[in-house]
Design an enzyme around this catalytic site. Structure first.
Site, short mmCIF file in Angstrom:
data_model
loop_
_atom_site.label_atom_id
_atom_site.label_comp_id
_atom_site.label_asym_id
_atom_site.label_seq_id
_atom_site.Cartn_x
_atom_site.Cartn_y
_atom_site.Cartn_z
N TYR A 177 0.84 -1.21 0.00
CA TYR A 177 0.00 0.00 0.00
C TYR A 177 0.87 1.25 0.00
CZ TYR A 177 -3.76 3.18 1.54
OH TYR A 177 -4.67 4.20 1.64
N ASP A 178 1.85 1.27 0.90
CA ASP A 178 2.69 2.47 1.06
C ASP A 178 3.42 2.79 -0.25
OD1 ASP A 178 1.94 1.69 3.57
OD2 ASP A 178 3.90 1.94 4.50
N GLU A 179 4.02 1.76 -0.84
CA GLU A 179 4.81 2.02 -2.06
C GLU A 179 3.91 2.30 -3.26
OE1 GLU A 179 7.66 2.86 -1.73
OE2 GLU A 179 8.76 1.62 -0.31
N ARG A 188 -10.21 -2.54 10.28
CA ARG A 188 -9.51 -1.42 10.89
C ARG A 188 -9.99 -1.18 12.32
NH1 ARG A 188 -9.23 2.73 5.86
NH2 ARG A 188 -11.06 1.54 5.25
N PHE A 199 -13.57 -2.11 16.70
CA PHE A 199 -13.97 -1.81 18.09
C PHE A 199 -15.48 -1.60 18.19
CE2 PHE A 199 -9.58 0.18 19.39
CZ PHE A 199 -9.01 -1.09 19.38
N GLY A 212 -0.92 -5.02 20.29
CA GLY A 212 0.22 -4.52 21.05
C GLY A 212 -0.27 -4.12 22.44
N GLN A 236 0.32 2.78 20.97
CA GLN A 236 0.58 3.44 19.67
C GLN A 236 -0.52 4.47 19.42
OE1 GLN A 236 -0.47 0.35 20.11
NE2 GLN A 236 -1.51 -0.56 18.35
N THR A 237 -0.19 5.52 18.69
CA THR A 237 -1.16 6.62 18.53
C THR A 237 -1.66 6.74 17.09
OG1 THR A 237 0.45 8.34 18.00
CG2 THR A 237 -0.01 7.94 20.35
N1 UDP Z 1 -5.77 -1.93 15.92
C1 UDP Z 1 -6.13 -2.54 17.11
N2 UDP Z 1 -7.16 -3.43 17.10
C2 UDP Z 1 -7.89 -3.72 15.99
C3 UDP Z 1 -7.53 -3.08 14.77
C4 UDP Z 1 -6.47 -2.19 14.78
O1 UDP Z 1 -5.51 -2.31 18.15
O2 UDP Z 1 -8.82 -4.54 16.08
C5 UDP Z 1 -4.66 -0.98 15.94
C6 UDP Z 1 -3.60 -1.19 14.85
O3 UDP Z 1 -2.63 -2.11 15.28
C7 UDP Z 1 -3.07 0.22 14.70
C8 UDP Z 1 -4.26 1.13 15.01
O4 UDP Z 1 -5.19 0.30 15.70
O5 UDP Z 1 -2.05 0.47 15.65
C9 UDP Z 1 -4.95 1.67 13.77
O6 UDP Z 1 -5.15 0.61 12.89
P1 UDP Z 1 -6.01 0.70 11.57
O7 UDP Z 1 -6.16 -0.71 11.08
O8 UDP Z 1 -7.26 1.45 11.81
O9 UDP Z 1 -5.17 1.51 10.50
P2 UDP Z 1 -3.65 2.03 10.38
O10 UDP Z 1 -3.65 3.36 11.04
O11 UDP Z 1 -2.71 1.09 11.07
O12 UDP Z 1 -3.42 2.08 8.92
#
Ligand code: UDP
Length: 320
Positions: A149-151, A190, A195, A209, A213-214
């Protein structure tokens, strides 16, 4: 009376594309909405199908695009964008970023249309500069799972600038940060759809994790306003379009639990490969060039999104 403009939106049936089609119709445009339905859902445009000036074309933009008639603007928004898709459909993602952007730029050149690329905060990868200004070149792993995706998007930016410099196509690049709202697929994978779906089903919320992370999350209406202004501006450099209010993933989970009144607990799962540790846009350029900044707080936007997911869940249950 001013002549009615005609726009093409690729990925028009998708989450963001469908909101963009709606906005353009409300602004008096005629809209050609193109999608191959790989991740888009026709229900997203069901309410637009009978609007005068709305035309739906099923087509895969990685192959030659034929749109009869004139076009004033092209919004190239076609692409799967969920990290869950990066492993599931990596090659279509690379193709739509590369071939799809090449074909839509060719169409813009042929029609003399203004062109906008939906780029992404992912061009910054796992950023070493925080918050991220447009001048930061990023920290991307080209061979990691997110690299597809990034590239693809980095290539898409490069070819967009080449068409601008070499062919004089009038181009815009929007670097879109995490966006959420009604019409995201509940199973999209996502953070926010996961959630919300989990909270509504009374299942545990899966935090990847340690949840520190933010991300900065922007409501879709704010994004569409930014994109609309960018197309009208003379700003040809990339512009970050995102909400600079930053949350940890655990905080987002907490707000969703609070708003939904769900008693679900948080469970912790492994962090996906190359998951960016922090992400937050520097929106100085958008403020200065577009007079734009987000207006909708995460609490307000998440409340609207929860309401929509609740309705969609009920509709799906009623269809069974
Ligand atoms: N994430 C999470 N639980 C989930 C889905 C995503 O903790 O069920 C975390 C994911 O690891 C990331 C952040 O939420 O750190 C945002 O993830 P997302 O898939 O929305 O998109 P990204 O910003 O990584 O492209």
């Amino acid at each position: 009376m001013a002549r009615q403009k005609r726009a093409l939106v690729t990925g028009g049936v998708g989450f963001i594309g469908s909101h963009l089609c709606e906005r353009l119709l409300n602004e008096g445009y005629r809209v050609v909405c193109m999608d191959n339905l790989r991740t888009g859902d026709l229900r997203n445009v069901a309410h637009l199908r009978d609007c005068a000036g709305f035309e739906y074309v099923e087509h895969d933009v990685t192959t030659y695009i034929d749109v009869p008639g004139g076009l004033d603007e092209i919004y190239h928004f076609a692409s799967p964008a969920s990290p869950a898709d990066f492993e599931r459909i990596p090659i279509p993602i690379l193709k739509v970023g590369a071939l799809g952007t090449y074909n839509t730029l060719g169409l813009a050149k042929a029609k003399g249309a203004r062109f906008m690329l939906a780029s992404t905060s992912e061009v910054y990868g796992d950023p070493l500069v925080h918050p991220q200004p447009e001048g930061y070149w990023g920290n991307v792993n080209p061979i990691g799972v997110r690299g597809v995706y990034d590239e693809a998007k980095r290539y898409a930016e490069a070819i967009t600038m080449a068409y601008h410099r070499h062919h004089g196509v009038d181009t815009r690049i929007a670097r879109i940060f995490n966006t959420y709202g009604p019409r995201m697929r509940p199973d999209d994978g996502r953070m926010i759809p996961n959630f919300i779906s989990q909270a509504l089903a009374g299942e545990p919320l899966t935090v990847y994790g340690d949840g520190s992370q933010t991300r900065s999350v922007q409501y879709v209406d704010d994004l569409v306003e930014g994109v609309f202004r960018l197309m009208r501006s003379e700003e040809r450099r990339p512009v970050n379009v995102g909400n600079p209010v930053e949350y940890t993933v655990s905080e987002v989970a907490g707000v969703i639990l609070d708003l939904s009144g769900s008693a679900s607990e948080l469970i912790y799962e492994p962090l996906p490969e190359d998951d960016p540790k922090q992400r937050c846009p520097d929106i100085t350029r958008a403020r200065e060039s577009l007079g734009w900044e987000p207006r909708i707080s995460a609490r307000e936007g998440l409340k609207l999104t929860l309401e929509w997911f609740t309705r969609r869940t009920e509709e799906v249950a009623a269809e069974r």
